[in-house]
Design a protein around this motif. Structure first.
Motif, PDB file in Angstrom:
ATOM      1  N   UNK A 222      75.365  75.254  54.226  1.00  0.00           N
ATOM      2  CA  UNK A 222      76.212  76.424  54.416  1.00  0.00           C
ATOM      3  C   UNK A 222      75.582  77.300  55.504  1.00  0.00           C
ATOM      4  N   UNK A 223      76.335  77.509  56.582  1.00  0.00           N
ATOM      5  CA  UNK A 223      75.769  78.218  57.739  1.00  0.00           C
ATOM      6  C   UNK A 223      75.285  79.618  57.388  1.00  0.00           C
ATOM      7  N   UNK A 224      76.127  80.410  56.809  1.00  0.00           N
ATOM      8  CA  UNK A 224      75.786  81.820  56.592  1.00  0.00           C
ATOM      9  C   UNK A 224      74.635  81.970  55.613  1.00  0.00           C
ATOM     10  N   UNK A 225      74.641  81.159  54.557  1.00  0.00           N
ATOM     11  CA  UNK A 225      73.547  81.221  53.589  1.00  0.00           C
ATOM     12  C   UNK A 225      72.230  80.802  54.241  1.00  0.00           C
ATOM     13  N   UNK A 226      72.299  79.826  55.125  1.00  0.00           N
ATOM     14  CA  UNK A 226      71.092  79.331  55.800  1.00  0.00           C
ATOM     15  C   UNK A 226      70.562  80.363  56.786  1.00  0.00           C
ATOM     16  N   UNK A 227      71.456  81.015  57.529  1.00  0.00           N
ATOM     17  CA  UNK A 227      71.033  82.074  58.453  1.00  0.00           C
ATOM     18  C   UNK A 227      70.335  83.192  57.687  1.00  0.00           C
ATOM     19  N   UNK A 228      70.923  83.580  56.587  1.00  0.00           N
ATOM     20  CA  UNK A 228      70.336  84.655  55.770  1.00  0.00           C
ATOM     21  C   UNK A 228      68.972  84.239  55.236  1.00  0.00           C
ATOM     22  N   UNK A 229      68.865  82.968  54.817  1.00  0.00           N
ATOM     23  CA  UNK A 229      67.588  82.481  54.293  1.00  0.00           C
ATOM     24  C   UNK A 229      66.515  82.492  55.392  1.00  0.00           C
ATOM     25  N   UNK A 230      66.871  82.102  56.607  1.00  0.00           N
ATOM     26  CA  UNK A 230      65.912  82.131  57.715  1.00  0.00           C
ATOM     27  C   UNK A 230      65.450  83.563  57.975  1.00  0.00           C
ATOM     28  N   UNK A 231      66.373  84.502  57.953  1.00  0.00           N
ATOM     29  CA  UNK A 231      66.005  85.903  58.162  1.00  0.00           C
ATOM     30  C   UNK A 231      65.033  86.385  57.100  1.00  0.00           C
ATOM     31  N   UNK A 232      65.237  85.942  55.869  1.00  0.00           N
ATOM     32  CA  UNK A 232      64.375  86.371  54.765  1.00  0.00           C
ATOM     33  C   UNK A 232      63.002  85.717  54.816  1.00  0.00           C
TER      34      UNK A 232
END
Length: 443
Positions: A222-232
């Motif tokens: 999931x793109x958005x969940x993965x982007x958020x995880x990278x930010x975290x």
């Protein structure tokens, strides 16, 4: 959490969707690539290798690569590997002149865990003294503690015993006047024996900055969940290094200024020779592809010119092996011709290789078309697995410095004709632009 400052979609060959290229405010880049697969690949490419070293710390990039696996404040040494390998993960890293990269390939169900542990390793390495090992006098024997300093020195020793390494190292050093590419990536025993933890950490703080890192994720997610995880997960520690390092000056060298023939001897039974050339940077896509084509035509595989002439149907058999290779680098490419031969025929071998250089500009349509087919197959194979896709994207982001060039590859390959190949040969691959390294048996 670092904010997103730029989002781009970049077309990429053989993938069902464009790449998503995201840049965060701290300079860290993220590339998301979709590929139907039971596996996912997470890698981070750091824009540093021996290109950012100097005479005092040559080899530190490779040494640091080893030490990055020796624990963080959250995980002890070995815990990263063991945890992810139990989940079916494959973990590794590599250092080269322009980059160092770290990757995990793992079943997609464990992406979140892999991303968490990978990010932690990248942003918070401890580099403990007891894992590095004590410094010692390089003139004496190394300590027998088995720590990473000794492991790297043993790698250096083993490389020095290999004939091809001796030939390459001598040639590589002679091809450049000042550029840091002239040094061996693995470094020297003298430097590795004495470099301190503080100096290794200073190198990490200078060059493992977010602006030098590109994280690539390939697979199904999931793109958005993965982007958020990278930010975290990618919470970088110190923006300002405690000690500012100055790498060697980088003035690109795309032609050997003082061509030479170098010769040394060793306890070996046969002769070894490498002829080396410099060329323009890898980002010059058309010339870079042309050099790949020339390499295929001249010396890659049994049907190549040199193999047909000197291995398959020689008039006087004295070659045991003959090959060519093209290395792509950010500041200028390398092209090599190499051969292993019967020592008594050294003068004939040198003359024959120089003679072949004069014939290289004469390329036929048949040779060109055959080489193009091979490069097309190789290019397509680079999109077969999540690991191969990640490696190719990392190369284009780091060495080519423009991932969009991958989408231009096939069209550019199609544009190249024999006239263009001949111009590239005459520009870079003539015998007056070549240095030669020879290793012969001791008499």
């Amino acid at each position: 959490m670092s904010k997103i400052v730029e989002k781009k979609l970049v077309e990429y060959p053989f993938l069902p969707e464009p790449l998503r290229l995201i840049t965060f405010e701290n300079g860290h880049k993220l590339v998301l690539a979709k590929k139907e697969s039971p596996m996912v690949n997470v890698s981070t490419w750091v824009k540093t290798g021996s290109i950012n070293e100097n005479a005092d710390n040559n080899g530190v990039s490779h040494f640091l690569e080893h030490l990055m696996f020796k624990g963080t404040h959250k995980y002890k040494a070995g815990e990263f590997d063991c945890t992810l390998e139990r989940k079916g993960g494959i973990i590794n890293a590599a250092t080269w002149k322009d980059y160092t990269f770290y990757y995990v390939t793992i079943p997609k169900a464990h992406l979140e865990l892999a991303l968490h542990m990978h990010a932690d390793m990248m942003v918070d390495p401890v580099l403990p003294d007891y894992e590095i090992g004590q410094t010692f006098d390089p003139a004496g024997p190394p300590p027998k503690d088995g720590r990473e300093r000794c492991v790297v020195i043993e790698e250096i020793r083993m490389g020095q015993d290999r004939s091809w390494r001796k030939v390459y190292d001598k040639l590589n050093n002679a091809m450049y006047e000042k550029h840091p590419y002239k040094r061996n990536v693995i470094g020297t025993k003298e430097i590795i024996a004495q470099i301190s933890r503080d100096d290794i950490m200073a190198y990490y703080q200078n060059f493992y900055a977010p602006k030098n890192m590109t994280t690539i994720i390939v697979g199904q997610f999931d793109d958005e969940a993965t982007i958020e995880r990278v930010q975290e997960e990618f919470k970088f520690q110190n923006a300002t290094p405690k000690k500012i390092l100055t790498p060697d000056e980088r003035i690109p060298e795309i032609q050997i200024k003082n061509p030479a023939v170098l010769e040394e001897t060793a306890e070996i039974q046969t002769g070894y020779i490498m002829a080396g050339f410099l060329a323009d940077k890898a980002g010059n896509l058309k010339e870079s592809i042309a050099l790949d084509l020339i390499s295929v035509i001249l010396g890659e595989g049994k049907s190549s010119r040199l193999n047909r002439k000197f291995i398959e149907t020689p008039e006087k058999p004295h070659f045991y092996q003959v090959d060519t290779c093209h290395y792509q680098f950010k500041d200028g490419d390398n092209f090599f011709i190499e051969a292993n031969f019967e020592a008594a025929f050294k003068d004939e071998v040198v003359a024959e290789i120089q003679s072949e250089l004069e014939l290289m500009a004469k390329i036929t349509e048949e040779e060109l078309n055959k080489a193009k087919k091979r490069l097309k197959v190789n290019f397509a194979e680079g999109a077969e697995t999540v690991s191969e896709i990640a490696d190719t994207i990392g190369h284009y982001m780091t060495v080519m410095e423009d991932v969009s060039l991958a989408n231009e590859y096939l069209n550019t390959l199609g544009e190249i004709d024999t006239t263009y190949l001949e111009s590239v040969v005459n520009k870079y691959l003539t015998k007056d632009k070549c240095s030669i390294s020879i290793l012969m048996p001791k008499v």
